[in-house]
Design a protein around this motif. Structure first.
Motif, PDB file in Angstrom:
ATOM      1  N   SER A  59     -21.068 -13.704 -13.420  1.00 13.72           N
ATOM      2  CA  SER A  59     -20.045 -14.360 -14.233  1.00 13.72           C
ATOM      3  C   SER A  59     -19.062 -13.321 -14.761  1.00 13.72           C
ATOM      4  O   SER A  59     -19.467 -12.232 -15.185  1.00 13.72           O
ATOM      5  CB  SER A  59     -20.689 -15.103 -15.404  1.00 13.72           C
ATOM      6  N   THR A  61     -17.617 -12.490 -17.472  1.00 12.02           N
ATOM      7  CA  THR A  61     -17.666 -12.593 -18.925  1.00 12.02           C
ATOM      8  C   THR A  61     -18.159 -11.262 -19.490  1.00 12.02           C
ATOM      9  O   THR A  61     -18.824 -10.488 -18.787  1.00 12.02           O
ATOM     10  CB  THR A  61     -18.619 -13.719 -19.375  1.00 12.02           C
ATOM     11  N   ASN A  86     -16.498  -6.687 -17.995  1.00 11.33           N
ATOM     12  CA  ASN A  86     -16.157  -8.109 -17.881  1.00 11.33           C
ATOM     13  C   ASN A  86     -16.836  -8.757 -16.669  1.00 11.33           C
ATOM     14  O   ASN A  86     -16.309  -9.692 -16.078  1.00 11.33           O
ATOM     15  CB  ASN A  86     -14.636  -8.289 -17.773  1.00 11.33           C
ATOM     16  N   TRP A 109     -26.883 -21.631 -18.700  1.00  6.04           N
ATOM     17  CA  TRP A 109     -26.549 -20.995 -19.975  1.00  6.04           C
ATOM     18  C   TRP A 109     -27.458 -21.479 -21.100  1.00  6.04           C
ATOM     19  O   TRP A 109     -27.873 -20.691 -21.952  1.00  6.04           O
ATOM     20  CB  TRP A 109     -25.089 -21.265 -20.332  1.00  6.04           C
ATOM     21  N   THR A 126     -20.085 -17.477 -22.591  1.00 10.03           N
ATOM     22  CA  THR A 126     -20.379 -18.123 -21.321  1.00 10.03           C
ATOM     23  C   THR A 126     -19.094 -18.380 -20.540  1.00 10.03           C
ATOM     24  O   THR A 126     -17.986 -18.309 -21.083  1.00 10.03           O
ATOM     25  CB  THR A 126     -21.118 -19.447 -21.537  1.00 10.03           C
ATOM     26  N   GLY A 127     -19.264 -18.682 -19.261  1.00 11.77           N
ATOM     27  CA  GLY A 127     -18.126 -18.966 -18.395  1.00 11.77           C
ATOM     28  C   GLY A 127     -18.622 -19.463 -17.056  1.00 11.77           C
ATOM     29  O   GLY A 127     -19.840 -19.500 -16.803  1.00 11.77           O
TER      30      GLY A 127
END
Length: 259
Positions: A59, A61, A86, A109, A126-127
């Motif tokens: 992810s 994030t 990231n 998540w 989260t993403g």
């Protein structure tokens, strides 16, 4: 491969090729042909298949923590790791019967959040996942690593569960030993290195196997385990928390034994 000079045959761009050589390094992974070339009566295989896998997502994030988090909870194992500031790689323990399609991003998540420490869960960003997969866990060793002019290297000879992060480390040590051995052999300095390659590499491999097995059993809940097994896991974690000697031993193995 058990003759003085060996031949490797392959097809390239539709044309059959033959390569004559003194030595062959089998670096073609667990599903390759190298290990299977060794006659069954000449090799011995050891395997432990664990009754769960790791569901992992990638992810874009920020990491939940600036260090790895290995988490053992009543809901199962979780691991928080990072690729950069990231990009994260997170995992949760799942039954082998689960499929990727069973796990939406939201379900992941939610489950990940309840398995990591609450202070970390409160920081979690989260993403959407950009990759999602389930990896089964196994420990595997094939002996010997040499048959004639063939030398097994890396995953063609051994697999470790990712808990101890030793797969690439072991492959590197195999290459180190074999590189030195082949250099001696082809420069006329003797065959002692290639004669000892299998035993030398396996000595380190089995130490890493023990460590990865120890980490896996210490951090995961097993279906059907009894109360004694759970108490032993708690006692092991408590011992690590309060013993500098135990932490030093874990750190030495986690960083990677010398080779």
């Amino acid at each position: 491969l058990d003759q003085p000079r060996s031949r490797v045959e392959f097809t390239h761009e539709g044309e059959r090729k033959v390569l004559e050589c003194l030595y062959v390094a089998g670096c073609d992974g667990f599903h390759g042909v190298s290990r299977k070339t060794i006659p069954e009566e000449k090799r011995r295989e050891f395997e432990r298949v664990y009754p769960f896998g790791w569901l992992g997502i990638l992810s874009e994030t920020p990491p939940v923590n600036d260090e790895l988090i290995y988490s053992n909870s009543k809901h199962g194992f979780a691991l928080a790791s990072m690729r950069n500031e990231n990009l994260v790689r997170y995992y949760v323990q799942v039954p082998l019967s689960d499929k990727v399609e069973d796990w939406s991003d939201q379900r992941f998540w939610d489950e990940f959040s309840r398995r990591i420490p609450s202070e970390a869960a409160n920081r979690l960003i989260t993403g959407p996942s950009i990759e999602k997969s389930i990896a089964p866990l196994r420990s595997f060793v094939s002996e010997p690593l040499r048959w004639g002019n063939l030398f097994l290297v890396g995953d063609s000879a051994h697999i470790v569960p990712p808990t101890g992060a030793k797969g690439l480390n072991l492959a590197a040590s195999d290459v180190f030993y074999l590189h030195s051995a082949l250099t001696e052999a082809v420069t006329g300095k003797g065959t002692g290195g290639i004669d000892d390659y299998s035993s030398k590499a396996l000595a380190r491999i089995w130490k890493a196997m023990r460590f990865s097995w120890q980490m896996t059993t210490m951090l995961h809940r097993f279906d059907g385990e009894d109360a004694f097994a759970e108490q032993m896991r708690k006692a092991t974690l408590d011992h690590l928390a309060h013993s500098e000697t135990a932490r030093r031993d874990l750190a030495e193995n986690y960083i990677g034994l010398p080779f």
